[in-house]
Design a protein around this motif. Structure first.
Motif, mmCIF file in Angstrom:
data_model
loop_
_atom_site.group_PDB
_atom_site.id
_atom_site.type_symbol
_atom_site.label_atom_id
_atom_site.label_comp_id
_atom_site.label_asym_id
_atom_site.label_seq_id
_atom_site.Cartn_x
_atom_site.Cartn_y
_atom_site.Cartn_z
ATOM 1 N N GLY A 121 -18.713 -37.662 -21.042
ATOM 2 C CA GLY A 121 -19.285 -37.433 -19.716
ATOM 3 C C GLY A 121 -19.431 -38.659 -18.973
ATOM 4 O O GLY A 121 -20.057 -38.482 -17.925
ATOM 5 N N SER A 122 -19.581 -40.109 -19.674
ATOM 6 C CA SER A 122 -19.748 -41.177 -19.024
ATOM 7 C C SER A 122 -18.737 -41.453 -17.634
ATOM 8 O O SER A 122 -19.374 -41.717 -16.736
ATOM 9 N N LEU A 123 -17.535 -41.206 -17.847
ATOM 10 C CA LEU A 123 -16.681 -41.543 -16.727
ATOM 11 C C LEU A 123 -16.772 -40.499 -15.873
ATOM 12 O O LEU A 123 -16.622 -40.806 -14.645
ATOM 13 N N ALA A 124 -17.071 -39.328 -16.391
ATOM 14 C CA ALA A 124 -17.086 -38.012 -15.257
ATOM 15 C C ALA A 124 -18.219 -38.256 -14.403
ATOM 16 O O ALA A 124 -18.228 -38.181 -12.976
ATOM 17 N N ALA A 125 -19.561 -39.068 -14.979
ATOM 18 C CA ALA A 125 -20.726 -39.309 -14.309
ATOM 19 C C ALA A 125 -20.315 -40.361 -12.860
ATOM 20 O O ALA A 125 -20.738 -40.310 -11.537
ATOM 21 N N LEU A 126 -19.314 -41.413 -13.185
ATOM 22 C CA LEU A 126 -18.887 -42.362 -12.287
ATOM 23 C C LEU A 126 -18.130 -41.806 -11.244
ATOM 24 O O LEU A 126 -18.329 -41.902 -10.262
ATOM 25 N N CYS A 127 -17.175 -40.975 -11.710
ATOM 26 C CA CYS A 127 -16.242 -40.179 -10.908
ATOM 27 C C CYS A 127 -17.067 -39.214 -9.802
ATOM 28 O O CYS A 127 -16.801 -39.073 -8.623
ATOM 29 N N THR A 128 -18.158 -38.566 -10.498
ATOM 30 C CA THR A 128 -18.827 -37.807 -9.505
ATOM 31 C C THR A 128 -19.767 -38.625 -8.429
ATOM 32 O O THR A 128 -19.830 -38.242 -7.221
ATOM 33 N N ALA A 129 -20.281 -39.708 -8.818
ATOM 34 C CA ALA A 129 -20.844 -40.785 -7.933
ATOM 35 C C ALA A 129 -19.925 -41.291 -7.065
ATOM 36 O O ALA A 129 -20.277 -41.378 -5.736
ATOM 37 N N LEU A 130 -18.586 -41.335 -7.228
ATOM 38 C CA LEU A 130 -17.791 -42.166 -6.111
ATOM 39 C C LEU A 130 -17.437 -40.913 -5.307
ATOM 40 O O LEU A 130 -17.253 -41.237 -4.174
ATOM 41 N N ALA A 131 -17.315 -39.761 -5.693
ATOM 42 C CA ALA A 131 -16.906 -38.763 -4.755
ATOM 43 C C ALA A 131 -17.904 -38.507 -3.880
ATOM 44 O O ALA A 131 -17.663 -38.096 -2.598
ATOM 45 N N GLY A 132 -19.177 -38.502 -4.092
ATOM 46 C CA GLY A 132 -20.212 -38.300 -3.408
ATOM 47 C C GLY A 132 -20.420 -39.335 -2.052
ATOM 48 O O GLY A 132 -20.943 -39.335 -1.166
ATOM 49 N N LEU A 133 -19.907 -40.520 -2.561
ATOM 50 C CA LEU A 133 -19.625 -41.343 -1.323
ATOM 51 C C LEU A 133 -18.295 -41.532 -0.802
ATOM 52 O O LEU A 133 -17.939 -42.439 0.052
ATOM 53 N N ARG A 134 -17.448 -40.464 -0.996
ATOM 54 C CA ARG A 134 -16.194 -40.422 -0.428
ATOM 55 C C ARG A 134 -15.058 -41.367 -0.622
ATOM 56 O O ARG A 134 -14.464 -41.728 0.098
ATOM 57 N N VAL A 135 -15.482 -41.666 -1.895
ATOM 58 C CA VAL A 135 -14.520 -42.973 -2.343
ATOM 59 C C VAL A 135 -13.257 -42.339 -3.027
ATOM 60 O O VAL A 135 -13.486 -41.562 -4.064
ATOM 61 N N ASP A 136 -11.935 -42.947 -2.798
ATOM 62 C CA ASP A 136 -10.843 -42.255 -3.440
ATOM 63 C C ASP A 136 -10.487 -43.326 -4.651
ATOM 64 O O ASP A 136 -10.356 -44.776 -4.463
ATOM 65 N N ILE A 137 -10.222 -42.980 -5.994
ATOM 66 C CA ILE A 137 -9.783 -43.533 -7.005
ATOM 67 C C ILE A 137 -8.509 -43.883 -7.313
ATOM 68 O O ILE A 137 -7.707 -42.711 -7.368
ATOM 69 N N LEU A 138 -7.805 -45.088 -6.819
ATOM 70 C CA LEU A 138 -6.453 -45.270 -6.882
ATOM 71 C C LEU A 138 -5.936 -45.383 -8.068
ATOM 72 O O LEU A 138 -4.897 -45.031 -8.658
ATOM 73 N N THR A 139 -6.448 -46.170 -9.044
ATOM 74 C CA THR A 139 -6.211 -46.671 -10.276
ATOM 75 C C THR A 139 -7.307 -46.785 -11.146
ATOM 76 O O THR A 139 -8.466 -47.021 -10.600
ATOM 77 N N LEU A 140 -7.115 -46.627 -12.547
ATOM 78 C CA LEU A 140 -8.182 -46.613 -13.580
ATOM 79 C C LEU A 140 -7.643 -47.430 -14.748
ATOM 80 O O LEU A 140 -6.734 -46.899 -15.141
ATOM 81 N N GLN A 141 -8.376 -48.417 -15.121
ATOM 82 C CA GLN A 141 -8.090 -48.904 -16.664
ATOM 83 C C GLN A 141 -9.364 -48.759 -17.417
ATOM 84 O O GLN A 141 -10.496 -49.150 -16.980
ATOM 85 N N THR A 142 -9.197 -48.906 -18.903
ATOM 86 C CA THR A 142 -10.231 -48.682 -19.660
ATOM 87 C C THR A 142 -10.096 -49.955 -20.609
ATOM 88 O O THR A 142 -8.947 -50.074 -21.049
#
Length: 469
Positions: A121-142
């Motif tokens: 759920g830690s990554l999901a929380a980041l994605c939810t926060a970004l979606a709330g700012l209308r930010v599009d995730i283009l690439t992701l590396q871990t």
């Protein structure tokens, strides 16, 4: 008062009735043909006719549905402005993460790193926060760590979004040690593709290793620390075969001897980045010394032909012989020190680890000029040495132009030359580049810095290229 939208609704039953009639017609035709198939010997042909009828009916239904959509056309007053969607379900056509697909206009690219707990759920929380700012995730590396995980994002955000606001939202979602910087279109290349491209460049040219490390790791400073100084003394620079990683500094064993030091102020290098850097260095070590062997044949105004090519340590003997033919004044203008020690610099200068060297040789094979592009941490130095009998023929200007082209190809922002104010030939060659120049004089030494631009350097008017082989 009745709105225009509600006034159009009574007409929908007509389109529904026509489509239902078409559907029942298709079923009836299919049933009739199926009964005939069971009682006629030419059943297969009738089956084909049935299929054709069904296809024709379906095509009519599709055309009619597109021509007369069930949804009424939107009123201008009801249309939402582009980019106002907050979730994917609120506006049809919204991009990934709920960002309306409005193209590149009004957006900014960001590179972001943040550390989160290695928990569901830690990554999901980041994605939810970004979606709330209308930010599009283009690439992701871990990047897994001993404790936690570093997530690296390439983001497309609204141009009005500030880095501080983005950082606050990420911190509230559980991100720590967040690092954000502007990105550009070059960052859109995915990591595997970029790594393979850098490995290919490194395989073709040993001088590419420092540049490949810089492009692989982002903004960083690369230093090649030799094991032996130009005077022949041991420097004590060494590191284990596996290298050393210390937060924002990594030290790698140079296959040609010494150490390659990579530093950056922030963020710390991850074990994944360290492993990628070591893989590039290992590739360089396995392939051994190598330099591209392309040559350009140029014709000077008086008709003599010269060849311009890459040089390496294999040209050490010829370079020393050229030194012996140069005057004390020429060597003094080039090396700014005791001329007797000039030969000691050649082994360092001809090493592809410290930069790129161009050599000029005559039709008889004699080496008459050397030009160096030297990596100096975050900066890049250019230096020229032309034998006395071959000066004032445009060779220096041609070599300098080629060095600038190599620097631009390597992504350098500027190049500088260290000389003396009485070295009018070098000053004239720098001015002939038609680039913005900065001059600094310190204790009789002149430093000329050329700021590289997207445009090409001015073409010299003297040598002309005749053939390439």
């Amino acid at each position: 008062m009745t709105s225009a939208k509600s006034a159009r609704r009574p007409h929908h039953w007509r389109r529904d009735l026509i489509e239902l009639a078409a559907l029942f017609t298709a079923v009836a035709v299919a049933d009739a043909i199926a009964n005939l198939i069971g009682h006629q010997p030419d059943g297969p042909y009738l089956l084909m006719a049935s299929a054709v009828a069904l296809v024709a009916t379906a095509a009519f239904h599709t055309w009619w549905a597109r021509r007369h959509s069930h949804a009424p056309p939107p009123d201008e007053a009801d249309a939402a402005p582009v980019g106002t969607a907050t979730t994917a379900g609120e506006a049809e056509g919204a991009g990934r993460g709920g960002v309306a697909d409005a193209g590149e206009a009004g957006t900014t690219l960001w590179r972001m790193r943040t550390t989160v707990l290695d928990a569901p759920g830690s990554l999901a929380a980041l994605c939810t926060a970004l979606a709330g700012l209308r930010v599009d995730i283009l690439t992701l590396q871990t990047h897994p760590l001993a404790e936690g995980t570093v997530d690296e994002f390439l983001l497309r955000a609204p141009a009005t979004l500030q880095a501080q606001e983005l950082s606050r939202k990420i911190a509230a979602a559980g991100g720590a040690s967040t690092w954000i910087e502007r990105a550009d279109a070059h960052d859109l290349v995915d990591t595997p593709t970029r790594v393979l491209s850098l490995a290919t460049r490194t395989a073709l040219d040993a001088a590419e290793l420092p540049l490949a490390l810089r492009q692989l790791l982002g903004r960083c400073t690369i230093h090649s620390l030799p094991a032996v100084s130009v005077t022949g003394r041991a420097t004590g620079q060494s590191t284990p075969v596996e290298g050393v990683l210390e937060e924002t500094v990594m030290r790698l064993r140079d296959p040609s001897g010494g150490v390659i030091s990579v530093e950056r102020p922030y963020p710390p290098f991850t074990p994944t980045e360290f492993a990628r850097a070591r893989a590039l260095v290992e590739l360089d070590a396995r392939l051994g010394p190598r330099v591209p062997r392309s040559e350009d044949v140029l014709t000077l105004p008086e008709g003599n032909e010269i060849t311009v090519r890459r040089a390496d340590r294999g040209d050490l003997a010829a370079a020393r012989a050229m030194h012996d033919r140069c005057s004390q004044n020429t060597l003094g203008l080039r090396y700014h020190g005791p001329v007797a020690d000039a030969d000691r610099y050649l082994d360092h200068l001809l090493s592809p680890r410290f930069g790129r060297t161009l050599a000029v040789q005559t039709a008889s094979g004699r080496l008459v000029a050397l030009a160096h592009l030297l990596w100096d941490g975050d900066e890049t130095e250019v230096a020229l040495l032309v034998e006395d009998d071959w000066q004032r023929r445009g060779i220096g200007s041609e070599l300098l132009r080629r060095l600038v082209a190599l620097a631009e190809e390597a992504g350098c922002d500027s190049v500088y030359a260290v000389t003396q104010s009485r070295n009018t030939g070098m000053v004239a060659a720098m001015r002939a580049l038609a680039l913005p120049l900065d001059y600094q004089i310190e204790e009789g030494t002149l430093v000329i810095t050329a700021r590289l631009t997207s445009g090409e350097a001015a073409q010299p008017a003297v040598p002309t290229e005749r053939a390439r082989r």
